[in-house]
Design an enzyme around this catalytic site. Sequence first.
Site, PDB file in Angstrom:
ATOM      1  N   HIS A 124       0.870  -1.183   0.000  1.00  0.00           N
ATOM      2  CA  HIS A 124       0.000   0.000   0.000  1.00  0.00           C
ATOM      3  C   HIS A 124       0.906   1.232   0.000  1.00  0.00           C
ATOM      4  O   HIS A 124       2.013   1.193   0.553  1.00  0.00           O
ATOM      5  CB  HIS A 124      -0.831  -0.045   1.279  1.00  0.00           C
ATOM      6  CG  HIS A 124      -1.896   0.997   1.389  1.00  0.00           C
ATOM      7  ND1 HIS A 124      -1.630   2.300   1.773  1.00  0.00           N
ATOM      8  CD2 HIS A 124      -3.232   0.933   1.179  1.00  0.00           C
ATOM      9  CE1 HIS A 124      -2.767   2.983   1.796  1.00  0.00           C
ATOM     10  NE2 HIS A 124      -3.749   2.181   1.445  1.00  0.00           N
ATOM     11  N   ASP A 201       3.415  -3.944   8.071  1.00  0.00           N
ATOM     12  CA  ASP A 201       2.125  -3.260   7.950  1.00  0.00           C
ATOM     13  C   ASP A 201       1.044  -4.328   8.116  1.00  0.00           C
ATOM     14  O   ASP A 201       0.797  -5.125   7.211  1.00  0.00           O
ATOM     15  CB  ASP A 201       2.035  -2.578   6.578  1.00  0.00           C
ATOM     16  CG  ASP A 201       0.660  -1.976   6.312  1.00  0.00           C
ATOM     17  OD1 ASP A 201      -0.252  -2.170   7.136  1.00  0.00           O
ATOM     18  OD2 ASP A 201       0.509  -1.310   5.267  1.00  0.00           O
ATOM     19  N   GLN A 204      -4.146  -5.305   7.065  1.00  0.00           N
ATOM     20  CA  GLN A 204      -5.082  -6.284   6.490  1.00  0.00           C
ATOM     21  C   GLN A 204      -4.957  -7.653   7.148  1.00  0.00           C
ATOM     22  O   GLN A 204      -5.642  -8.594   6.738  1.00  0.00           O
ATOM     23  CB  GLN A 204      -4.837  -6.419   4.977  1.00  0.00           C
ATOM     24  CG  GLN A 204      -5.063  -5.138   4.198  1.00  0.00           C
ATOM     25  CD  GLN A 204      -6.528  -4.729   4.121  1.00  0.00           C
ATOM     26  OE1 GLN A 204      -7.440  -5.514   4.439  1.00  0.00           O
ATOM     27  NE2 GLN A 204      -6.778  -3.495   3.721  1.00  0.00           N
ATOM     28  N   LYS A 227     -10.423  -1.010  10.150  1.00  0.00           N
ATOM     29  CA  LYS A 227     -10.586  -2.221   9.348  1.00  0.00           C
ATOM     30  C   LYS A 227     -10.876  -3.428  10.238  1.00  0.00           C
ATOM     31  O   LYS A 227     -11.112  -4.521   9.753  1.00  0.00           O
ATOM     32  CB  LYS A 227      -9.328  -2.483   8.514  1.00  0.00           C
ATOM     33  CG  LYS A 227      -9.065  -1.401   7.461  1.00  0.00           C
ATOM     34  CD  LYS A 227      -7.828  -1.718   6.654  1.00  0.00           C
ATOM     35  CE  LYS A 227      -7.257  -0.497   5.978  1.00  0.00           C
ATOM     36  NZ  LYS A 227      -7.981  -0.096   4.773  1.00  0.00           N
ATOM     37  N   CYS A 365      -4.612   2.226  -3.813  1.00  0.00           N
ATOM     38  CA  CYS A 365      -3.395   2.803  -3.220  1.00  0.00           C
ATOM     39  C   CYS A 365      -2.214   1.870  -3.389  1.00  0.00           C
ATOM     40  O   CYS A 365      -1.413   1.674  -2.456  1.00  0.00           O
ATOM     41  CB  CYS A 365      -3.589   3.134  -1.740  1.00  0.00           C
ATOM     42  SG  CYS A 365      -4.890   4.314  -1.454  1.00  0.00           S
TER      43      CYS A 365
END
Length: 407
Positions: A124, A201, A204, A227, A365
């Site tokens: 991302h 990261d 997700q 999220k 993104c």
Amino acid sequence: PTAFDVQRIRADFPLLARSVHGKPLVYFDNANTSQKPQSVIEAVDQHYRLHNANVSRAVHLLGEEATAAYEGARDSLARFINAGSRNEIVLTSGTTQAINLVAYSHALPRLQPGDAIVTTVMEHHANIVPWQIVAARSGATVKPAPIDARGELIVEEFLKLLTPEVKLACVGHVSNVLGTVNPVRELARECRRRGIPLLVDGSQAVPHRPVDVQALGCDFYAFTGHKMLAPTGTGVLWARKELLQAMPPFFGGGEMIREVRFDGTSFAEPPHRFEAGTPNIAGFAGVSAAIDYYASVGFETIHAWEQQLLAYATERLRDIPGLRIFGEAKDKEPVISFLIDGAQATDLATLLDLQGVAVRSGHHCAHPLMQFFGVPATLRASLAFYNTREEIDAFITALLKVRKLLL
Ligand code: PMP
């Protein structure tokens, strides 16, 4: 074969009952942001109705309650990702702020001309652009590790990039476009062996699987609340204590100091050093409720159901002529990017919306990933544990209908 009662779960999410354009909503944009259960909405509501005050500034009862809610979220989050200490949890506004904090406070002061930061092609922009900015300021470079046609990181190539001038490596735990789960444990082990800190990261990953930062062996782990069932404007940077202690503050202001003098201000210990200003207190009350909600369902159950949904949706999509799926990793979370030959992604998404189906179209993104696949955009159906097989059927029916309109 699971005792999971999805209808009971759905009853906890008020928004899922609404219709759009006169059709029952099929919400398949969960990788963008999740819907919120009643308990999270109530936690935010109760905060403003009963406990609203600022944190750490007042001795009155409301101030104590607000502080307890905010600091309680830190405790919940520390348990949620198995941090070694609650003081390793920096509360932020989201992943973007968490990664930028590492970029400016950890990376920038250390980077020298000729140094490098390694990231991957599937990241991302939040895990690319901050590194480009601090690299440009310091004369360092950003090196992207390649992926293969299935959308899996080529681990040998990633490792080849880990040369002595690399000061930081950065990787997504799960791709927001492809659903690919990256082998973070292995990457962390290899980075550690070379003395290179690894930032993950986790935006997700946290909505789908239990995360144990100590077991993963990484050095920084960033994620966002919205999220994972929690309110927008909440996020986390987890980092090892030694790393946080060595980082200067990035934002200056109230709440982050020990003593302010014009001849020299001293700063609070981590994590407060990084939390200048009034935070999203109500939002973090919602984060605690979101974590409790996940605990009440259980990630084993969530994973089993989501993998069934992923397999079923993939199988149904494969039956559609001219449909190409991007991302066929062996280990994959329920995110499916695709295109249909001869149809624009945005046109498909717009027509799907009129059928009640919310999917995202665009570059997500992730420009470098789009460049890798040679497409400007994809459609993305991203699922959550409150989705159903019937919704997948409705989505496929709608997709066949809009495909016919466009082709
Ligand atoms: N990284 C990944 C993998 C994401 O999917 C997202 C959100 N789309 C972000 C970072 C940025 O999260 P936020 O906008 O909440 O800061």
